[in-house]
Design a protein around this motif. Structure first.
Motif, PDB file in Angstrom:
ATOM      1  N   THR A   1      32.763  60.535  37.594  1.00  0.00           N
ATOM      2  CA  THR A   1      32.493  62.837  37.492  1.00  0.00           C
ATOM      3  C   THR A   1      31.834  63.074  38.151  1.00  0.00           C
ATOM      4  OG1 THR A   1      31.012  62.233  35.879  1.00  0.00           O
ATOM      5  CG2 THR A   1      33.287  63.371  35.101  1.00  0.00           C
ATOM      6  N   LEU A   2      30.547  62.205  38.746  1.00  0.00           N
ATOM      7  CA  LEU A   2      29.729  62.434  40.010  1.00  0.00           C
ATOM      8  C   LEU A   2      30.409  62.329  41.317  1.00  0.00           C
ATOM      9  CD1 LEU A   2      26.180  61.436  38.021  1.00  0.00           C
ATOM     10  CD2 LEU A   2      27.135  64.187  38.652  1.00  0.00           C
ATOM     11  N   THR A   3      31.209  61.101  41.219  1.00  0.00           N
ATOM     12  CA  THR A   3      31.322  60.119  42.456  1.00  0.00           C
ATOM     13  C   THR A   3      33.400  60.428  42.861  1.00  0.00           C
ATOM     14  OG1 THR A   3      30.863  57.902  41.600  1.00  0.00           O
ATOM     15  CG2 THR A   3      29.087  59.350  42.238  1.00  0.00           C
ATOM     16  N   LEU A   4      33.363  59.740  43.918  1.00  0.00           N
ATOM     17  CA  LEU A   4      35.112  60.066  43.808  1.00  0.00           C
ATOM     18  C   LEU A   4      35.552  58.572  43.254  1.00  0.00           C
ATOM     19  CD1 LEU A   4      34.410  61.306  47.631  1.00  0.00           C
ATOM     20  CD2 LEU A   4      35.353  62.296  45.366  1.00  0.00           C
ATOM     21  N   ASN A   5      35.106  57.373  43.025  1.00  0.00           N
ATOM     22  CA  ASN A   5      35.788  56.543  42.638  1.00  0.00           C
ATOM     23  C   ASN A   5      36.427  56.029  43.604  1.00  0.00           C
ATOM     24  OD1 ASN A   5      34.267  55.637  40.037  1.00  0.00           O
ATOM     25  ND2 ASN A   5      35.702  56.887  38.719  1.00  0.00           N
ATOM     26  N   GLN A   6      35.957  56.430  45.028  1.00  0.00           N
ATOM     27  CA  GLN A   6      36.593  55.255  45.825  1.00  0.00           C
ATOM     28  C   GLN A   6      35.734  54.424  47.051  1.00  0.00           C
ATOM     29  OE1 GLN A   6      38.389  58.757  48.453  1.00  0.00           O
ATOM     30  NE2 GLN A   6      39.309  59.717  46.821  1.00  0.00           N
ATOM     31  N   MET A   7      34.950  53.520  45.864  1.00  0.00           N
ATOM     32  CA  MET A   7      34.340  52.457  46.591  1.00  0.00           C
ATOM     33  C   MET A   7      35.254  51.382  48.028  1.00  0.00           C
ATOM     34  SD  MET A   7      32.821  51.389  42.616  1.00  0.00           S
ATOM     35  CE  MET A   7      32.570  52.460  41.496  1.00  0.00           C
ATOM     36  N   THR A   8      33.995  51.621  48.571  1.00  0.00           N
ATOM     37  CA  THR A   8      33.901  50.360  49.680  1.00  0.00           C
ATOM     38  C   THR A   8      32.725  49.327  49.911  1.00  0.00           C
ATOM     39  OG1 THR A   8      33.350  52.435  51.207  1.00  0.00           O
ATOM     40  CG2 THR A   8      35.579  51.921  50.990  1.00  0.00           C
ATOM     41  N   VAL A   9      32.974  47.607  49.638  1.00  0.00           N
ATOM     42  CA  VAL A   9      32.229  47.110  50.878  1.00  0.00           C
ATOM     43  C   VAL A   9      31.411  47.342  52.194  1.00  0.00           C
ATOM     44  CG1 VAL A   9      30.845  44.862  50.590  1.00  0.00           C
ATOM     45  CG2 VAL A   9      32.546  45.900  48.401  1.00  0.00           C
ATOM     46  N   VAL A  10      29.998  47.613  52.073  1.00  0.00           N
ATOM     47  CA  VAL A  10      29.512  47.757  53.492  1.00  0.00           C
ATOM     48  C   VAL A  10      28.135  47.226  53.774  1.00  0.00           C
ATOM     49  CG1 VAL A  10      29.545  50.719  53.356  1.00  0.00           C
ATOM     50  CG2 VAL A  10      28.236  49.626  52.328  1.00  0.00           C
ATOM     51  N   GLU A  11      27.645  46.676  52.857  1.00  0.00           N
ATOM     52  CA  GLU A  11      27.146  45.623  53.245  1.00  0.00           C
ATOM     53  C   GLU A  11      27.307  44.812  52.890  1.00  0.00           C
ATOM     54  OE1 GLU A  11      23.066  47.097  52.867  1.00  0.00           O
ATOM     55  OE2 GLU A  11      23.059  48.554  54.459  1.00  0.00           O
ATOM     56  N   ALA A  12      26.476  43.428  53.336  1.00  0.00           N
ATOM     57  CA  ALA A  12      26.921  41.770  52.715  1.00  0.00           C
ATOM     58  C   ALA A  12      25.514  40.780  53.119  1.00  0.00           C
ATOM     59  CB  ALA A  12      28.332  41.060  53.271  1.00  0.00           C
ATOM     60  N   ALA A  56      51.112  46.635  53.951  1.00  0.00           N
ATOM     61  CA  ALA A  56      49.582  46.278  53.453  1.00  0.00           C
ATOM     62  C   ALA A  56      49.507  46.525  52.502  1.00  0.00           C
ATOM     63  CB  ALA A  56      48.931  47.560  53.604  1.00  0.00           C
ATOM     64  N   PRO A  57      48.680  45.161  51.609  1.00  0.00           N
ATOM     65  CA  PRO A  57      48.935  44.458  49.927  1.00  0.00           C
ATOM     66  C   PRO A  57      48.430  46.066  49.415  1.00  0.00           C
ATOM     67  CG  PRO A  57      47.974  43.038  51.866  1.00  0.00           C
ATOM     68  CD  PRO A  57      47.968  44.457  52.704  1.00  0.00           C
ATOM     69  N   GLU A  58      48.573  46.045  48.482  1.00  0.00           N
ATOM     70  CA  GLU A  58      48.476  47.016  46.757  1.00  0.00           C
ATOM     71  C   GLU A  58      47.444  46.326  46.515  1.00  0.00           C
ATOM     72  OE1 GLU A  58      50.895  49.679  43.847  1.00  0.00           O
ATOM     73  OE2 GLU A  58      51.969  49.211  45.326  1.00  0.00           O
ATOM     74  N   VAL A  59      46.280  46.673  46.385  1.00  0.00           N
ATOM     75  CA  VAL A  59      45.301  46.504  45.494  1.00  0.00           C
ATOM     76  C   VAL A  59      45.234  47.710  44.021  1.00  0.00           C
ATOM     77  CG1 VAL A  59      42.186  46.156  44.999  1.00  0.00           C
ATOM     78  CG2 VAL A  59      43.959  45.135  47.159  1.00  0.00           C
ATOM     79  N   THR A  60      45.085  46.961  43.334  1.00  0.00           N
ATOM     80  CA  THR A  60      45.264  47.505  41.758  1.00  0.00           C
ATOM     81  C   THR A  60      43.770  47.046  40.838  1.00  0.00           C
ATOM     82  OG1 THR A  60      46.204  45.813  40.682  1.00  0.00           O
ATOM     83  CG2 THR A  60      47.685  47.745  41.519  1.00  0.00           C
ATOM     84  N   GLY A  61      43.393  48.000  40.167  1.00  0.00           N
ATOM     85  CA  GLY A  61      42.041  47.630  39.361  1.00  0.00           C
ATOM     86  C   GLY A  61      41.045  48.542  38.785  1.00  0.00           C
ATOM     87  N   SER A  62      39.741  48.363  38.412  1.00  0.00           N
ATOM     88  CA  SER A  62      38.808  49.391  38.206  1.00  0.00           C
ATOM     89  C   SER A  62      38.035  49.751  39.778  1.00  0.00           C
ATOM     90  CB  SER A  62      37.759  48.673  37.663  1.00  0.00           C
ATOM     91  OG  SER A  62      37.137  47.632  38.334  1.00  0.00           O
ATOM     92  N   PRO A  63      37.657  50.509  39.932  1.00  0.00           N
ATOM     93  CA  PRO A  63      37.111  51.045  41.292  1.00  0.00           C
ATOM     94  C   PRO A  63      36.996  50.218  42.130  1.00  0.00           C
ATOM     95  CG  PRO A  63      36.878  52.822  40.325  1.00  0.00           C
ATOM     96  CD  PRO A  63      37.381  51.924  39.295  1.00  0.00           C
ATOM     97  N   THR A  64      35.510  49.547  41.003  1.00  0.00           N
ATOM     98  CA  THR A  64      34.418  48.194  41.920  1.00  0.00           C
ATOM     99  C   THR A  64      35.538  46.879  42.076  1.00  0.00           C
ATOM    100  OG1 THR A  64      32.663  49.465  40.364  1.00  0.00           O
ATOM    101  CG2 THR A  64      32.410  46.877  41.204  1.00  0.00           C
ATOM    102  N   GLU A  65      36.916  46.403  41.200  1.00  0.00           N
ATOM    103  CA  GLU A  65      37.339  45.237  41.728  1.00  0.00           C
ATOM    104  C   GLU A  65      37.670  46.206  42.510  1.00  0.00           C
ATOM    105  OE1 GLU A  65      37.240  43.107  40.143  1.00  0.00           O
ATOM    106  OE2 GLU A  65      35.883  42.842  38.691  1.00  0.00           O
ATOM    107  N   LYS A  66      38.353  46.873  42.892  1.00  0.00           N
ATOM    108  CA  LYS A  66      39.296  47.699  44.459  1.00  0.00           C
ATOM    109  C   LYS A  66      38.751  46.883  45.549  1.00  0.00           C
ATOM    110  CE  LYS A  66      42.239  50.894  43.923  1.00  0.00           C
ATOM    111  NZ  LYS A  66      42.739  52.155  43.514  1.00  0.00           N
TER     112      LYS A  66
END
Length: 599
Positions: A1-12, A56-66
């Motif tokens: 609810t507080l975040t967009l649930n649009q997660m991306t890996v930005v550091e590794a 482009a591949p289509e990714v499904t799953g929870s926001p973290t998994e995606k």
């Protein structure tokens, strides 16, 4: 609810070094890259659809998994091909209690890899070694563990969710036979750390303003999350739940610490908690029970199956329409279709608007009823005649019940409603402000109309005319003035606690239309339907006098609103004569209720 649930890996952080950018695998050896990609592809609850034709591949799953699968694609992962190279022996689905998920895969004839993925600091505690860029294993020394912890803390401070990857090699001889494999518990110790990723999930636009509105409305927003304390602190600061970055327990607390407290200690700590990190769904339930036992009205948001008990236990359960499971939706009272915290504010605003509109209508209705009742009863007792006949009272009732309800019940919500304190469970529907307003208006109308009833012939200079016509003219004037008083009273009822009764009136066209219809119908009744309503036509001078008497309602109401009222409900003040009622009233005084949003 507080975040967009649009997660991306930005550091590794892999091979003991930071990868910059996070998809740069040039320094990693082929075996290390293979293990990372194999762990991503096999240890996931998501999926990747790879269409033909280069799309482009289509990714499904929870926001973290995606986010993790999308990062795997950037590393060069071929999802279907990678999964076909090994076979899954056993799966340990992600567990919200242990904050990790694992899978055992068979590679070749006898080699088995057990991959784990989960909360970075918890996975790190299970690792006894780590792998470098070349694929060599090294013991997890205290210095290296501190280096990993420092990287986790740095990512958490940057508002990143930290997910660690580890594995453990096994021999096929260590794996139970297929008929006994269902009870096999994957080994969780002596793991080899592969690396850590930091996932960014930005806050929703406008969430700070929404939380500020909630705070002004007396709603305490509490964040309950599975993220570690540093990440939770950073998100809370960004969203406005926390304002001081240096807060400590119990304002920000870990779920494990909270659940280890006794019931009494939890109740004492619950009021002070703003953020709970590394929590389980059961911690949310414990917090709900602790707050509820303190007399609070508790609202809970949740999207998972494990959130169902807390959603069911809360006074108001709000599930997520997009990410929420069917079990969570069934256990909730309200479904938020867009998973947005700002929608919760709209829910509160509309709820308060409905409650306030009911109060406005009750104030208006009681004013009409009190005035009409007193006028007719006093007149009937004193002279045997009543100034308002059955047909006229039917028209007044139509104004009061139908047109009045439509006019006042359609007032749109406004931000002023969010500046009020929450209404307690036992607070009366008719407040002291409403009593003050309706008594002032009712007494004014009774005084004016009774004066007209007993002295109307002389005041209107009708004593020298035909007695029957004069009496009918007086009663018509009383009826007309009474109806016009209700028209002006509707404006006063719009804003029971505000001086400016015209504020926002242009936005409610239905109110203006109903007032206009009421006035037009009243003119038609007086001027053209006299035979039906037993009235006679009024001169323009009497019309002006009626309007003038009704108009006095506005300045009188304005002056009345300057009169202060007590905080204690009016009915409780009269209970002083009855000791039992007085004790009950005193017990209710401490029922100060806060609406608490548990996120």
């Amino acid at each position: 609810t507080l975040t967009l649930n649009q997660m991306t890996v930005v550091e590794a952080y892999f091979g003991g070094e930071k990868m910059d950018p996070p998809d740069n695998t040039q320094k990693l050896s082929a075996p290390v890259s293979t293990m990372i990609i194999e762990g991503i592809a096999q240890n996931t609850s998501g999926s990747i659809f790879e269409p033909e034709g280069g799309q482009a591949p289509e990714v499904t799953g929870s926001p973290t998994e995606k986010a993790i699968l999308s990062w795997g694609l950037q590393l060069g992962m071929k999802f279907s091909e990678t999964r076909s190279k090994s076979s899954i022996l056993q799966v340990f689905p992600f567990n919200s209690e242990k904050k990790r998920g694992g899978v055992a895969v068979q590679v070749g004839d006898s080699e088995v890899h057990v991959y784990w993925k989960g909360a970075a600091e918890l996975i790190l505690e299970s690792c006894t070694s780590w792998v470098d860029m070349d694929g060599s294993n090294h013991s997890m020394t205290p210095e290296k563990a501190a280096e990993f912890k420092k990287f986790i803390e740095d990512m958490a401070v940057a508002n990143l969710r930290c997910v660690a990857f580890a594995y453990r090699p096994c021999e096929m001889s260590d794996v139970p036979k297929e008929d006994q494999r269902a009870d096999w518990v994957l080994p969780e110790d002596n793991l080899i750390m592969l690396g850590i990723v930091g996932i960014k999930d930005p806050c929703r636009p406008g969430v700070q303003d929404s939380i500020r509105l909630c705070t002004a409305a007396g709603i305490k927003v509490r964040m309950v999350t599975g993220d570690n304390l540093q990440t939770a602190r950073a998100i809370a600061l960004e969203c406005g739940i926390l304002t001081d970055p240096n807060v400590s327990e119990p304002t920000i607390i870990e779920g494990k610490t909270f659940r280890e407290l006794t019931d009494l200690e939890r109740e004492e700590v619950a009021d002070k908690i703003s953020v709970m990190g590394r929590s389980s769904p059961n911690d949310k339930l414990l917090l709900v029970k602790a707050l509820w036992s303190r007399g609070h009205v508790v609202a809970v948001t949740g999207d998972g199956t494990n959130d169902a008990p807390a959603l069911h236990e809360a006074d108001i359960g709000l599930s997520m329409g997009i990410q929420g499971t069917e079990v969570a939706k069934e256990s909730s009272d309200i479904i938020i279709l867009d998973d947005n915290f700002a929608t919760l504010v709209r829910v509160v605003r509309w709820g308060r608007s409905v409650y306030a509109n009911i109060q406005k209508f009750i104030q208006f209705q009681l004013t009409v009823n009190v005035a009409a009742l007193i006028i007719n009863v006093v007149s009937a007792v004193s002279s045997g005649d009543v100034p308002l006949n059955a047909v006229q009272l039917l028209w007044v009732n139509l104004i009061m019940d139908t047109l009045g309800a439509l006019a006042l019940a359609t007032e749109p919500p406004n931000n002023h409603l969010m500046e009020r304190a929450p209404v307690g469970r036992r607070e009366p529907l008719i407040t002291n402000i409403m009593w003050r307003n309706l008594l002032i208006m009712a007494f004014y109308q009774v005084a004016i109309l009774l004066t007209l009833n007993f002295k109307g012939l002389s005041l209107l200079r009708l004593e020298h005319g035909n007695p029957a016509h004069a009496e009918m003219l007086k009663n018509t004037f009383i009826f007309n003035t009474f109806v016009l008083c209700q028209v002006f009273s509707e404006f006063n009822a719009r804003k029971p606690d505000e001086l400016n009764i015209f504020k926002g009136i242009a936005g409610n066209r239905l109110f203006i239309a109903i007032i206009a219809i009421t006035v037009v119908l009243q003119v038609l009744i007086i001027e053209f339907l006299g035979k039906f309503t037993t009235t006679v036509r009024l001169s323009w001078q009497l019309w002006l006098v009626s309007i003038g008497l009704a108009f006095i309602s506005w300045p009188l109401a304005l002056v009345g609103k300057l009169i202060p009222v007590a905080d204690r409900p009016l009915l409780d003040m009269f209970s002083c004569c009855c000791p039992a009622k007085k004790e009950a009233g005193d017990a209710k005084e401490d029922d100060g209720v806060k609406h608490i949003e548990v996120v």
